[in-house]
Scaffold this motif. Structure first.
Motif, PDB file in Angstrom:
ATOM      1  N   ALA A  99     -29.597  92.133 -90.263  1.00 50.58           N
ATOM      2  CA  ALA A  99     -30.827  91.339 -90.388  1.00 50.58           C
ATOM      3  C   ALA A  99     -31.972  92.009 -89.636  1.00 50.58           C
ATOM      4  N   VAL A 100     -31.685  92.477 -88.414  1.00 50.56           N
ATOM      5  CA  VAL A 100     -32.705  93.172 -87.607  1.00 50.56           C
ATOM      6  C   VAL A 100     -33.145  94.451 -88.320  1.00 50.56           C
ATOM      7  N   PHE A 101     -32.169  95.183 -88.873  1.00 54.83           N
ATOM      8  CA  PHE A 101     -32.460  96.431 -89.596  1.00 54.83           C
ATOM      9  C   PHE A 101     -33.403  96.168 -90.780  1.00 54.83           C
ATOM     10  N   LEU A 102     -33.079  95.144 -91.562  1.00 54.67           N
ATOM     11  CA  LEU A 102     -33.900  94.843 -92.746  1.00 54.67           C
ATOM     12  C   LEU A 102     -35.294  94.348 -92.365  1.00 54.67           C
ATOM     13  N   LEU A 103     -35.359  93.527 -91.317  1.00 57.25           N
ATOM     14  CA  LEU A 103     -36.656  93.007 -90.862  1.00 57.25           C
ATOM     15  C   LEU A 103     -37.546  94.142 -90.356  1.00 57.25           C
ATOM     16  N   ALA A 104     -36.954  95.041 -89.562  1.00 54.57           N
ATOM     17  CA  ALA A 104     -37.712  96.181 -89.045  1.00 54.57           C
ATOM     18  C   ALA A 104     -38.167  97.087 -90.191  1.00 54.57           C
ATOM     19  N   THR A 105     -37.312  97.268 -91.193  1.00 52.71           N
ATOM     20  CA  THR A 105     -37.669  98.099 -92.359  1.00 52.71           C
ATOM     21  C   THR A 105     -38.833  97.473 -93.128  1.00 52.71           C
ATOM     22  N   ALA A 106     -38.757  96.154 -93.322  1.00 55.83           N
ATOM     23  CA  ALA A 106     -39.824  95.456 -94.057  1.00 55.83           C
ATOM     24  C   ALA A 106     -41.145  95.524 -93.302  1.00 55.83           C
ATOM     25  N   LEU A 107     -41.086  95.331 -91.983  1.00 57.31           N
ATOM     26  CA  LEU A 107     -42.318  95.345 -91.183  1.00 57.31           C
ATOM     27  C   LEU A 107     -42.886  96.756 -91.040  1.00 57.31           C
ATOM     28  N   SER A 108     -42.020  97.771 -91.124  1.00 55.09           N
ATOM     29  CA  SER A 108     -42.477  99.168 -91.034  1.00 55.09           C
ATOM     30  C   SER A 108     -43.427  99.509 -92.174  1.00 55.09           C
ATOM     31  N   SER A 109     -43.232  98.858 -93.317  1.00 56.54           N
ATOM     32  CA  SER A 109     -44.077  99.158 -94.477  1.00 56.54           C
ATOM     33  C   SER A 109     -45.523  98.689 -94.270  1.00 56.54           C
ATOM     34  N   LEU A 110     -45.718  97.789 -93.299  1.00 53.64           N
ATOM     35  CA  LEU A 110     -47.066  97.278 -93.018  1.00 53.64           C
ATOM     36  C   LEU A 110     -47.910  98.309 -92.275  1.00 53.64           C
ATOM     37  N   ASP A 111     -47.250  99.027 -91.358  1.00 54.11           N
ATOM     38  CA  ASP A 111     -47.966  99.926 -90.464  1.00 54.11           C
ATOM     39  C   ASP A 111     -47.630 101.379 -90.813  1.00 54.11           C
ATOM     40  N   THR A 112     -48.502 102.028 -91.577  1.00 58.90           N
ATOM     41  CA  THR A 112     -48.216 103.408 -92.000  1.00 58.90           C
ATOM     42  C   THR A 112     -48.721 104.447 -90.997  1.00 58.90           C
ATOM     43  N   GLU A 113     -49.668 104.031 -90.139  1.00 61.52           N
ATOM     44  CA  GLU A 113     -50.191 104.977 -89.137  1.00 61.52           C
ATOM     45  C   GLU A 113     -49.221 105.075 -87.962  1.00 61.52           C
ATOM     46  N   GLU A 114     -49.314 106.191 -87.257  1.00 59.92           N
ATOM     47  CA  GLU A 114     -48.393 106.403 -86.133  1.00 59.92           C
ATOM     48  C   GLU A 114     -48.919 105.704 -84.873  1.00 59.92           C
ATOM     49  N   THR A 115     -48.579 104.446 -84.713  1.00 64.05           N
ATOM     50  CA  THR A 115     -48.979 103.694 -83.532  1.00 64.05           C
ATOM     51  C   THR A 115     -47.731 103.379 -82.715  1.00 64.05           C
ATOM     52  N   VAL A 116     -47.939 102.726 -81.569  1.00 64.21           N
ATOM     53  CA  VAL A 116     -46.811 102.339 -80.713  1.00 64.21           C
ATOM     54  C   VAL A 116     -45.905 101.362 -81.473  1.00 64.21           C
ATOM     55  N   VAL A 117     -46.543 100.470 -82.249  1.00 67.20           N
ATOM     56  CA  VAL A 117     -45.777  99.474 -83.013  1.00 67.20           C
ATOM     57  C   VAL A 117     -44.879 100.157 -84.044  1.00 67.20           C
ATOM     58  N   SER A 118     -45.445 101.137 -84.764  1.00 69.73           N
ATOM     59  CA  SER A 118     -44.643 101.819 -85.800  1.00 69.73           C
ATOM     60  C   SER A 118     -43.503 102.618 -85.165  1.00 69.73           C
ATOM     61  N   TRP A 119     -43.779 103.219 -83.989  1.00 72.01           N
ATOM     62  CA  TRP A 119     -42.717 103.934 -83.269  1.00 72.01           C
ATOM     63  C   TRP A 119     -41.628 102.966 -82.819  1.00 72.01           C
ATOM     64  N   GLY A 120     -42.062 101.808 -82.330  1.00 75.58           N
ATOM     65  CA  GLY A 120     -41.116 100.769 -81.884  1.00 75.58           C
ATOM     66  C   GLY A 120     -40.244 100.279 -83.029  1.00 75.58           C
ATOM     67  N   LEU A 121     -40.893 100.037 -84.170  1.00 75.13           N
ATOM     68  CA  LEU A 121     -40.138  99.563 -85.351  1.00 75.13           C
ATOM     69  C   LEU A 121     -39.160 100.632 -85.844  1.00 75.13           C
ATOM     70  N   GLY A 122     -39.605 101.877 -85.773  1.00 72.61           N
ATOM     71  CA  GLY A 122     -38.732 102.988 -86.169  1.00 72.61           C
ATOM     72  C   GLY A 122     -37.508 103.068 -85.268  1.00 72.61           C
ATOM     73  N   LEU A 123     -37.746 102.875 -83.970  1.00 71.66           N
ATOM     74  CA  LEU A 123     -36.656 102.919 -82.989  1.00 71.66           C
ATOM     75  C   LEU A 123     -35.671 101.768 -83.221  1.00 71.66           C
ATOM     76  N   ILE A 124     -36.238 100.568 -83.479  1.00 74.78           N
ATOM     77  CA  ILE A 124     -35.378  99.393 -83.752  1.00 74.78           C
ATOM     78  C   ILE A 124     -34.549  99.628 -85.015  1.00 74.78           C
ATOM     79  N   THR A 125     -35.194 100.220 -86.044  1.00 76.41           N
ATOM     80  CA  THR A 125     -34.477 100.508 -87.296  1.00 76.41           C
ATOM     81  C   THR A 125     -33.306 101.455 -87.032  1.00 76.41           C
ATOM     82  N   LEU A 126     -33.575 102.500 -86.246  1.00 76.04           N
ATOM     83  CA  LEU A 126     -32.535 103.499 -85.947  1.00 76.04           C
ATOM     84  C   LEU A 126     -31.387 102.885 -85.146  1.00 76.04           C
ATOM     85  N   ILE A 127     -31.754 102.142 -84.089  1.00 76.15           N
ATOM     86  CA  ILE A 127     -30.722 101.533 -83.229  1.00 76.15           C
ATOM     87  C   ILE A 127     -29.877 100.540 -84.031  1.00 76.15           C
TER      88      ILE A 127
END
Lengths: 67, 159
Positions: free
Chosen positions: B27-55
């Motif tokens: 569920a966390v993986f899918l939520l992070a993936t869905a929210l990642s599509s909102l932020d295409t620029e390389e910000t702290v939020v997108s890095w955080g979401l990427g990290l959550i997706t990976l973990i």
């Protein structure tokens, strides 16, 4: 929580000095099944009810009763 | 032939708890993936979401591998369809699956019926329809996992 069903498992366990785990092992269910039945959170099947009564060697009506 | 050796209620309880954890992690993986599509620029939020997706992806893989050991200690029916011999474990499994099914049915109905409508696309913007499906799946999996974990922790100290 079942509002209609009362049980005396806790009292019977204390009388026979057995833990939930020991009762669970004796009738082949998980301790969680015994604890949830005892607290009224879960209503067991007739089979489990009869097994509990048989373990204490009493009729099932003395273990479970309608409120 | 079904394996009937070494199937204890505790084993079934442990396996169901594992499936609950897997559901939450997915569920966390899918939520992070869905929210990642909102932020295409390389910000702290997108890095955080990427990290959550990976973990969460690594965690899901590890927990799934660990849960495979239960295939030898549960029935084939129990392992694949979450049908158990222990009454309380089976009750929790059935309750969580039933609730998840309702979430999927109602959510899926809304997406299937209004998914192409202009007002709906404007309402969910900037999310895409596929992101909404990911979020719906995430909610369903979270419902499944959290229900199992909550029910399995109830009465822990009642002895």
């Amino acid at each position: 929580m079942n509002e209609e069903l009362d049980n005396h498992i806790h009292k019977l366990r204390l009388q026979h000095k057995i833990s939930q785990q020991e009762l669970a092992d004796a009738i082949g269910v998980s301790r969680k099944t015994i604890s949830t039945v005892e607290t009224g959170r879960f209503t067991p099947s007739v089979v489990i009810a009869l097994k509990i009564a048989a373990h204490f060697n009493i009729p099932v009506e003395q273990v479970f009763a309608l409120k | 032939m079904e394996n009937t050796v070494l199937i204890t209620p505790e084993t079934e309880q442990q396996y169901l708890t594992y499936t609950g954890k897997i559901s939450v992690v997915f569920a966390v993986f899918l939520l992070a993936t869905a929210l990642s599509s909102l932020d295409t620029e390389e910000t702290v939020v997108s890095w955080g979401l990427g990290l959550i997706t990976l973990i969460s992806a690594v965690s899901a893989f590890v927990i799934s591998l660990k849960s495979m050991k239960f295939s030898k200690h549960t029935t084939r029916l129990g392992f694949w369809t979450l049908k158990f011999n222990d009454e309380y474990v089976d009750y929790v499994s059935a309750l969580s699956l039933r609730t998840t099914c309702h979430v999927m049915l109602f959510g899926g109905l809304v997406l299937a019926y209004f998914g192409d409508d202009k007002w709906f696309i404007q309402l969910i913007a900037p999310l895409s329809l596929s992101s909404m499906i990911q979020i719906l799946l995430s909610i369903a999996l979270l419902t499944h996992g959290l229900l199992i974990m909550t029910k399995m922790r109830e009465d822990e100290a009642d002895e």
